[in-house]
Design an enzyme around this catalytic site. Sequence first.
Site, mmCIF file in Angstrom:
data_model
loop_
_atom_site.group_PDB
_atom_site.id
_atom_site.type_symbol
_atom_site.label_atom_id
_atom_site.label_comp_id
_atom_site.label_asym_id
_atom_site.label_seq_id
_atom_site.Cartn_x
_atom_site.Cartn_y
_atom_site.Cartn_z
ATOM 1 N N GLY A 120 0.831 -1.206 0.000
ATOM 2 C CA GLY A 120 0.000 0.000 0.000
ATOM 3 C C GLY A 120 0.862 1.252 0.000
ATOM 4 O O GLY A 120 0.617 2.204 -0.761
ATOM 5 N N ASP A 143 4.163 -10.215 6.508
ATOM 6 C CA ASP A 143 3.564 -11.132 5.524
ATOM 7 C C ASP A 143 4.585 -11.648 4.506
ATOM 8 O O ASP A 143 4.340 -12.655 3.844
ATOM 9 C CB ASP A 143 2.429 -10.427 4.758
ATOM 10 C CG ASP A 143 1.372 -9.855 5.675
ATOM 11 O OD1 ASP A 143 1.268 -10.329 6.822
ATOM 12 O OD2 ASP A 143 0.644 -8.933 5.255
#
Length: 392
Positions: A120, A143
Amino acid sequence: MGKQKKRIGVLTGGGDCPGLNAVIRAVTKTANNECGMEVVGFFDGYDGLVQNRYENLDDEDVSGILTRGGTILGSSNRADPFNYPVLQGEEYVYIDRSNQCVRNFDALGLSALIAIGGDGTMAASGGLMDMGIPIVGVPKTIDNDLEGTDVTFGFDTALQTATDAIDRIHTTAQSHHRVMIIEVMGRYAGWLALGSGMAGGGDIILIPEFPYDISAVCDHIKLRNSRGKKFSIIVVGEGAKPVGGEMTVSRTVENSPDAIRLGGVSNRIAAQIEGLIEVECRVTILGHLLRGGSPTARDRMLATGFGVEAVRMVNRGETGRMVALRGNHMTSVPISEVAGKTRIVTPDHEWVQAVNSIGLSLGTPDGVDLKEYLETARHENESRAKRAAKQD
Ligand code: F6P
């Protein structure tokens, strides 16, 4: 009058992870000591740049933060400058505040910005670069799902935390002859589940990339029972889903660029297993526990290396790129190649091969071609990215 010092900005965007402070420290110290630059730290990711909230950082400010989790600057996963949420009455409206970012950047006399974040943050950085802000990205996330780098900092610490938790759950699983299901974060990628499942000696590992078949899961538990193993450990990525089914959404966050928050699939799996075979299941969802704590030695070193290299890149004029680790080498990739993409687990990855070789189950039926799943997973991620880009 002496020559004015160069000034650079730094911010931490998206979900936090261990090692952010180590990068901020390395950026500040390298800028001050090696490159003779001043550093401005923006608060709460791109929120700080939009609202002109910042503090000057020097050696003293970053002293003692190497080992601390979180970020001294704060973070936000809702502050997309191009789609910035503003509360009007009871409702959020979304406005483009990117011009304000450019104005604030210029007014502070900055020559570059170091944006520490995930996909993002890289996507927002790409847009601001097009408007003339020179940016160097630093890849963070538990992640480990960023394209262009073998690994992100924060992953190793989360992997260790998850592995420690699985180790602890192992003993109680054994004592009570239970099926223990441990759910880890990771969003749409299974790196954390796969890695901690391997390191923690899990028996079944369910990841988003390869949809599970509950009969195959039960068959593996029965197989273990028939071999005298009366307990099983299932490690589940929060994005895991059954064949033909959907991921489990725990909530939607209205003003976040990716509104979906996953979580709770393990409860569903426990109910399915108990409905099919005679076993007792218990569920542990590790959640945000994985985002906290002191970074591992590996993450401290990686984060420090990334921070040092990011400043050196600014100094060399190599902006528009994200620092990356390939093999053991520090390198960089264009941010445009990273933004809006998700790096997922592939069937040919050595971890998948190892899991197969030692007889663990990925919850898929015997003989299934994992490559078929991969195409679907890639397609789903691309569609998600396109939908997110359209919202911008
Ligand atoms: O991207 C990091 C991450 O922790 C994911 O693993 C998880 O899905 C998400 O962020 C949780 O977000 P939030 O902090 O908004 O609950």
